[in-house]
Each structure stands twice: as C-alpha cells, then as structure tokens.
Scaffold this active site. Structure first.
Site, PDB file in Angstrom:
ATOM      1  CB  CYS A 187      75.724  85.205  -8.314  1.00 38.34           C
ATOM      2  SG  CYS A 187      76.961  85.722  -9.228  1.00 38.34           S
ATOM      3  CG  ASP A 194      74.780  84.222  -3.761  1.00 33.65           C
ATOM      4  OD1 ASP A 194      75.562  83.112  -4.190  1.00 33.65           O
ATOM      5  OD2 ASP A 194      75.068  85.365  -4.429  1.00 33.65           O
TER       6      ASP A 194
END
Length: 279
Positions: A187, A194
C-alpha cells in the site's frame, strides 16, 4: 506531481479513525488518477481503451423501515476514465455508516451508493447490490491461461525494475493468456502487503516467461495502489513488448471486507466479477 501532495496527506489510511454508524457520504475520499498517470505519461491519452476498477464489497448492512438489519454483497464497476479512484479505507468507513441507517429497500441503498460514488469518482460508476443467496451459488473460479510461476529460477532482487522486460520478446507471433499468483505490492500509504493474481492476455511477439516473472516479482517491495500497479504493468508491457493487443487484469485478496480488481485492455470487454480461491 509529488506523492506528498495534499490529496494523499489527507487520506484516512494509516490514521486512527472513528467508525460512524449513521449514513455519511462525506466519508468517501477521492485520489486523483493523475497522481500516478503523470509519472507514466498517460494523463491525457491512456494506452488502454476499456477498463474499470472492479470492487466486491462483502460487508454491507443497513436497517429496513421496521429496524430489521439487512445484509448484501455489492459488485461495483468504477470506470477507468473517472477523474478519481476511491481510497479503500474511506470506502470501508462509508459502507459502515449504513449500519444503523434506515432505507426502504435494496434499490434505495443501491441508488444511494451509486450516486455517492459517481460524485466522489467524478466519472461513471455502476453498483449492483446482491442478496447473499446470489453468492451462495457462486463457484470459486480460476483465470484461464498458462501459469508462469513454476520456473526453476533464482531470485536475488525484489526492487521494482521495469528493465527486466528489456529484450523480452522473440520474433514468433502468438496469442497467449498468462497467469501469475506471485503479484505482491505494498500500500502506498501504510506499506501493508497487497496480494494478487495477475492475468495477461496479449497478441503479438512472444514474451519470454522468465523475464516476465522476474518483472512481476520486482513489485514485491513496490509501493503503489492496486489500480496504479495494473496501469504501470500495462504501460511497461506496451513499451517493451509492443503487443498488438493487450489486457492486464489483477484480482487482489480481500482487506476490510473489500477486494479491488483493476482491469485494463485495448481490445477486450469488461469481465463479469468472479471470485478466486484466495478471495
């Protein structure tokens, strides 16, 4: 434009927040797509002509007129031409604000969400609110294509490097669908990991699978939003491989009751929202 722009500093990501229980559309926060597209040189003219950020929202609840809680799952298609993408934590907080608010029916909730998201994104948004029973019948799917992950190669660098794609094509013209489950980025604001599955469909000179896999793995410590990673991959493939046709599609794992699945193409229609094993 610098990522330290005020539009990023003001985001709720990484900040301590309170959870509202009454509907509040002002909780939604936009992120200008230009923040990333400026750096890619595609602010005015994108190399993809079809695309959307496809969201699945699993944690939606409100009260009917008698105060009885209702639940639903939403499919949301945010057009790639919208001025803004939607910051994910603000979206979660916005959805939570429905929890103790009364609405007449499913349609009223759906129309409210669609109106608010259009206003925040400054572009086309489609919202489809589904009863849980619709998802009870949904199967776990898989993306069609050859998986490039099972290669016996040594990896020593995990820093983003588009040059892995340099000289990545042969003279053979092919149509290929390729899949990797090894896409991982972080992120932009919180550095949280992620995790995603990447699907590439192209027509053109054959792409070397080892070079492509090394490129995908180089995102492992890279900080960008999901949508930005997919657009970067599309641009890099167009620059280095120069395919005649290209689709880049990533399906990320769920966080905070939301999964984000950006799709960009210059020849394929938008897919139906599906669900992979890790979602």
């Amino acid at each position: 434009m610098n990522y330290q722009d005020n539009s990023l500093k003001s985001l709720k990501l990484g900040q301590k927040t309170e959870y509202a229980s009454q509907y509040d559309r002002t909780l939604l926060q936009p992120v200008p797509r230009a923040l990333n597209r400026d750096g890619l040189g595609i602010t005015q003219n994108q190399p993809f002509t079809i695309g959307a950020d496809i969201w699945t929202a699993y944690e939606i609840s409100w009260l009917n007129e008698k105060g009885l809680p209702q639940v639903a799952i939403a499919d949301i298609y945010l057009d790639y031409q919208s001025q803004n993408l939607i910051e994910s934590k603000s979206f979660k907080l916005y959805l939570n604000s429905f929890n103790q608010s009364k609405f007449t029916d499913f349609n009223a909730v759906q129309q409210t969400m669609q109106r608010d998201l259009i206003e925040c994104a400054q572009g086309d948004v489609k919202v489809r609110l589904n009863p849980v029973a619709v998802y009870d019948a949904q199967k776990i799917e898989h993306l069609q294509g050859d998986c490039i992950d099972e290669q016996d190669i040594e990896i020593t660098s995990y820093e983003f490097n588009a040059n892995w794609l340099k000289d990545c094509v042969s003279d053979e013209i092919v149509e290929e669908k390729l899949v990797s489950h090894l896409l991982k980025s972080n992120c932009l604001i919180t550095n949280q990991p992620d995790w995603g599955t990447l699907h590439i469909h192209y027509v053109g000179k054959k792409i070397n699978h080892e070079k492509l896999l090394r490129y995908v793995i180089s995102f492992r410590q890279h900080n960008e939003f999901h949508e930005q990673c997919v657009e970067r991959i599309f641009c890099d493939l167009m620059h280095y491989a120069k395919p005649e046709k290209l689709t880049v599609y990533a399906r990320y794992t769920r966080r905070g009751g939301l999964d984000i699945n950006p799709f960009r193409s210059n020849f394929e229609n938008l897919p139906e929202n599906l669900r992979l094993a890790r979602q």
